[in-house]
Design a protein around this motif. Structure first.
Motif, PDB file in Angstrom:
ATOM      1  N   ARG A 125       0.830  -1.212   0.000  1.00 21.42           N
ATOM      2  CA  ARG A 125       0.000   0.000   0.000  1.00 21.42           C
ATOM      3  C   ARG A 125       0.863   1.261   0.000  1.00 21.42           C
ATOM      4  O   ARG A 125       0.561   2.228  -0.696  1.00 21.42           O
ATOM      5  CB  ARG A 125      -0.917   0.013   1.211  1.00 21.42           C
ATOM      6  N   VAL A 126       1.928   1.279   0.769  1.00 19.37           N
ATOM      7  CA  VAL A 126       2.808   2.455   0.836  1.00 19.37           C
ATOM      8  C   VAL A 126       3.491   2.678  -0.506  1.00 19.37           C
ATOM      9  O   VAL A 126       3.620   3.805  -0.997  1.00 19.37           O
ATOM     10  CB  VAL A 126       3.841   2.286   1.980  1.00 19.37           C
ATOM     11  N   LEU A 127       3.916   1.605  -1.124  1.00 18.76           N
ATOM     12  CA  LEU A 127       4.575   1.702  -2.423  1.00 18.76           C
ATOM     13  C   LEU A 127       3.599   2.206  -3.483  1.00 18.76           C
ATOM     14  O   LEU A 127       3.937   3.075  -4.293  1.00 18.76           O
ATOM     15  CB  LEU A 127       5.135   0.331  -2.818  1.00 18.76           C
ATOM     16  N   ILE A 128       2.393   1.724  -3.491  1.00 16.97           N
ATOM     17  CA  ILE A 128       1.378   2.169  -4.457  1.00 16.97           C
ATOM     18  C   ILE A 128       1.024   3.630  -4.204  1.00 16.97           C
ATOM     19  O   ILE A 128       0.889   4.422  -5.144  1.00 16.97           O
ATOM     20  CB  ILE A 128       0.129   1.263  -4.395  1.00 16.97           C
ATOM     21  N   LEU A 129       0.896   4.018  -2.941  1.00 16.38           N
ATOM     22  CA  LEU A 129       0.592   5.416  -2.605  1.00 16.38           C
ATOM     23  C   LEU A 129       1.715   6.347  -3.080  1.00 16.38           C
ATOM     24  O   LEU A 129       1.449   7.423  -3.633  1.00 16.38           O
ATOM     25  CB  LEU A 129       0.371   5.560  -1.088  1.00 16.38           C
ATOM     26  N   ALA A 130       2.949   5.954  -2.915  1.00 15.37           N
ATOM     27  CA  ALA A 130       4.089   6.764  -3.365  1.00 15.37           C
ATOM     28  C   ALA A 130       4.069   6.911  -4.881  1.00 15.37           C
ATOM     29  O   ALA A 130       4.323   8.000  -5.425  1.00 15.37           O
ATOM     30  CB  ALA A 130       5.399   6.145  -2.891  1.00 15.37           C
ATOM     31  N   LEU A 131       3.763   5.848  -5.595  1.00 15.62           N
ATOM     32  CA  LEU A 131       3.696   5.922  -7.053  1.00 15.62           C
ATOM     33  C   LEU A 131       2.562   6.821  -7.516  1.00 15.62           C
ATOM     34  O   LEU A 131       2.705   7.583  -8.475  1.00 15.62           O
ATOM     35  CB  LEU A 131       3.543   4.516  -7.639  1.00 15.62           C
ATOM     36  N   VAL A 132       1.402   6.747  -6.852  1.00 21.55           N
ATOM     37  CA  VAL A 132       0.269   7.601  -7.214  1.00 21.55           C
ATOM     38  C   VAL A 132       0.607   9.072  -6.965  1.00 21.55           C
ATOM     39  O   VAL A 132       0.300   9.951  -7.782  1.00 21.55           O
ATOM     40  CB  VAL A 132      -1.004   7.160  -6.452  1.00 21.55           C
ATOM     41  N   PHE A 182       2.994  10.259  -9.656  1.00 19.00           N
ATOM     42  CA  PHE A 182       2.257  10.436 -10.895  1.00 19.00           C
ATOM     43  C   PHE A 182       1.427  11.729 -10.847  1.00 19.00           C
ATOM     44  O   PHE A 182       1.385  12.481 -11.825  1.00 19.00           O
ATOM     45  CB  PHE A 182       1.366   9.217 -11.149  1.00 19.00           C
ATOM     46  N   ALA A 183       0.788  12.008  -9.725  1.00 19.29           N
ATOM     47  CA  ALA A 183      -0.018  13.235  -9.579  1.00 19.29           C
ATOM     48  C   ALA A 183       0.879  14.478  -9.664  1.00 19.29           C
ATOM     49  O   ALA A 183       0.509  15.485 -10.278  1.00 19.29           O
ATOM     50  CB  ALA A 183      -0.771  13.204  -8.257  1.00 19.29           C
ATOM     51  N   PHE A 184       2.053  14.406  -9.079  1.00 22.64           N
ATOM     52  CA  PHE A 184       2.981  15.533  -9.137  1.00 22.64           C
ATOM     53  C   PHE A 184       3.434  15.791 -10.564  1.00 22.64           C
ATOM     54  O   PHE A 184       3.493  16.934 -11.013  1.00 22.64           O
ATOM     55  CB  PHE A 184       4.184  15.270  -8.215  1.00 22.64           C
TER      56      PHE A 184
END
Length: 168
Positions: A15-22, A25-27
């Motif tokens: 979950r932490v890894l997916i949140l960091a990628l999202v 991507f948003a940035f």
């Protein structure tokens, strides 16, 4: 759980890894839009400053235009700028007034230089030069008083003319 760096590496929840990628991507998506917004805001602020300056200039010019509607102001400007006089008035022109203005400017400049920290001996020397300066010509040196300073020369003998007959 994911193991980063091999079997002895750090365990990171998925979950932490997916949140960091999202978030990354948003940035990446929003950064160009944010940069454009900030540059447009800076342009807007610059244009607003120019607009305020133009309004201030406009009001100053309008007030000057209103002053030109007054006959007393027009007369004063004609007297000052064009040296006009009213009928029956006598005008006087001071000749050489610029010389006195130049002297006061030179004195002010000398005082400013003295305050700037020049050494006392140079201030004293300049003061003596100014005090000794006059408008008269300095007397000529002795070599220029009309005495001859030419070096005497020995006259060269001139040959006598020969007779036409050829006999001496």
């Amino acid at each position: 759980m994911l193991q980063l760096g091999g079997p002895d590496g750090i365990a990171v929840p998925a979950r932490v890894l997916i949140l960091a990628l999202v978030l990354l991507f948003a940035f990446v998506i929003t950064f160009p839009a944010l940069r454009g917004y900030l540059s447009q805001q800076a342009q807007y602020d610059a244009i607003m400053r120019q607009l305020q300056e133009a309004r201030a200039t406009s009001t100053a010019l309008e007030s000057e235009l209103a002053r030109w509607d007054d006959d007393a102001y027009v007369r004063a400007q004609a007297r000052e700028r064009l040296s006009y006089v009213m009928p029956g008035e006598t005008t006087y022109v001071v000749v050489g007034a610029d010389q006195f203005e130049d002297q006061t400017k030179a004195a002010a400049k000398a005082a400013a230089e003295a305050e700037a920290g020049s050494p006392w001996y140079s201030v004293l020397r300049e003061s003596a030069e100014v005090a000794g300066a006059t408008d008269e010509q300095a007397p000529p040196e002795e070599s220029q008083r009309g005495w001859s300073t030419a070096v005497p020369t020995v006259p060269t003998p001139t040959p006598e003319p020969a007779d036409e007959s050829g006999a001496q």
